[in-house]
Enzyme design. Structure first.
Site, PDB file in Angstrom:
ATOM      1  N   TYR A   1       0.861  -1.186   0.000  1.00 42.91           N
ATOM      2  CA  TYR A   1       0.000   0.000   0.000  1.00 42.91           C
ATOM      3  C   TYR A   1       0.891   1.228   0.000  1.00 42.91           C
ATOM      4  CZ  TYR A   1      -4.013   2.954   1.416  1.00 42.91           C
ATOM      5  OH  TYR A   1      -5.002   3.901   1.487  1.00 42.91           O
TER       6      TYR A   1
ATOM      7  N   LYS B   1      -1.679  -1.372  -3.866  1.00 43.83           N
ATOM      8  CA  LYS B   1      -2.759  -0.403  -3.754  1.00 43.83           C
ATOM      9  C   LYS B   1      -2.103   0.962  -3.882  1.00 43.83           C
ATOM     10  CE  LYS B   1      -6.402   1.494  -0.803  1.00 43.83           C
ATOM     11  NZ  LYS B   1      -7.107   1.461   0.509  1.00 43.83           N
TER      12      LYS B   1
END
Length: 295
Positions: A138, A166
């Site tokens: 992320y 992400k």
């Protein structure tokens, strides 16, 4: 070819709490079932930032994950948010999530302590080697304080358990370069950036407003994939008022306000977050109406 290790439509599900602030496991199962069976989600992130992971205990995270896996784990992929700024703790959470039935892990960049890129490589590699689960990194530097550099991402892509990102970096050129040089699957971490990222090879979205516009967001992704760019753009423009409006105050706060308006499990937020005011909820309703959603 774009890879879709966790499907296309994912939400970072909020964590329902009871009125007294305790964990609402039955509500979590109900909300997960609604998102998967009625809103068409391919996967859910449990205990991401949107799930208020900074204020839930390790035991609560495990109980929550088990409840959601039991409710929808046969119909959707379940990712556990396990990222912290302590590598040992992240490894412990990763192993607990694997035992609890998670299908994958979402691991945010260590925040606040601002590690160098060598530290990020060591951190993510340690976590990736701790379980057999596939991992999404992320990358959200405006919250973590540190971006995952392109060369770092290219190197981490060599690990067989690191399958994607992400992406909330907001640097489309850097993302395009990583997609050019690796097989990582990219998921937009910013709702309004989903269509632009699809244009350079992204797989889908891990969203916030997708609690309310999941079906149309998936329709947008599928339209783009089959080459109907005009339909995808029209859907993007329809949903843009909510894609952006959900972040006027803070995403979790407004998602919970919207879910409460719909009579779905949400409950209050935990401090240091604060529940939406009447004015903020009214503004959310206006943004949702502009996007064709009745709250």
């Amino acid at each position: 070819m774009t890879q879709h290790p966790f499907g296309r439509l994912i939400s970072a599900m909020v964590t329902p709490f009871a009125a007294d602030g305790s964990l609402d496991l039955a509500g979590a199962a109900t909300l997960a079932t609604w998102l998967v069976d009625e809103q068409g989600h391919d996967a859910l992130v449990i205990s991401g930032t949107g799930g208020e992971s900074p204020t839930t205990s390790d035991a609560e995270k495990e109980s929550l994950l088990r409840a959601v896996v039991e409710a929808v784990g046969d119909r959707a992929r379940i990712l556990a948010g396990v990222g912290t700024n302590n590598t040992t703790h992240t490894v412990e959470l990763s192993r607990a999530a694997e035992k609890a039935g998670a299908d994958g892990l979402l691991v945010v960049t260590p925040y606040y302590n601002k590690p160098p890129q060598a530290g990020l490589i060591a951190h993510f590699t340690a976590v990736a080697g701790a379980t057999g689960l596939p991992i999404l990194l992320y990358d959200i530097p405006h919250r973590s304080g540190v971006p995952i550099a392109t060369e770092t991402l290219v190197r981490l892509a060599e690990h067989p358990n690191i399958v994607g990102v992400k992406d909330a970096k907001g640097d489309i050129a850097a993302t395009a370069d990583v997609l050019r040089r690796t097989d990582l699957a990219y998921y937009s971490g910013e709702d309004s950036a989903t269509l632009p990222l699809l244009s350079i090879g992204a797989a889908g979205v891990i969203g916030t407003s997708t609690h309310f516009v999941g079906p149309r967001t998936k329709q947008m992704i599928l339209a783009y994939e089959r080459g109907d760019v005009a339909e995808a753009l029209d859907l993007h423009r329809q949903m843009l008022p909510l894609y952006t409006g959900i972040f006027r105050t803070q995403g979790t706060i407004l998602v919970k306000a919207g879910l409460r308006a719909l009579g779905l499990p949400a409950g209050p937020v935990r401090l240091p977050l604060a529940d939406a005011t009447d004015a903020e909820t009214d503004q959310l309703r206006q943004d949702a109406k502009a996007a064709g959603v009745d709250l």
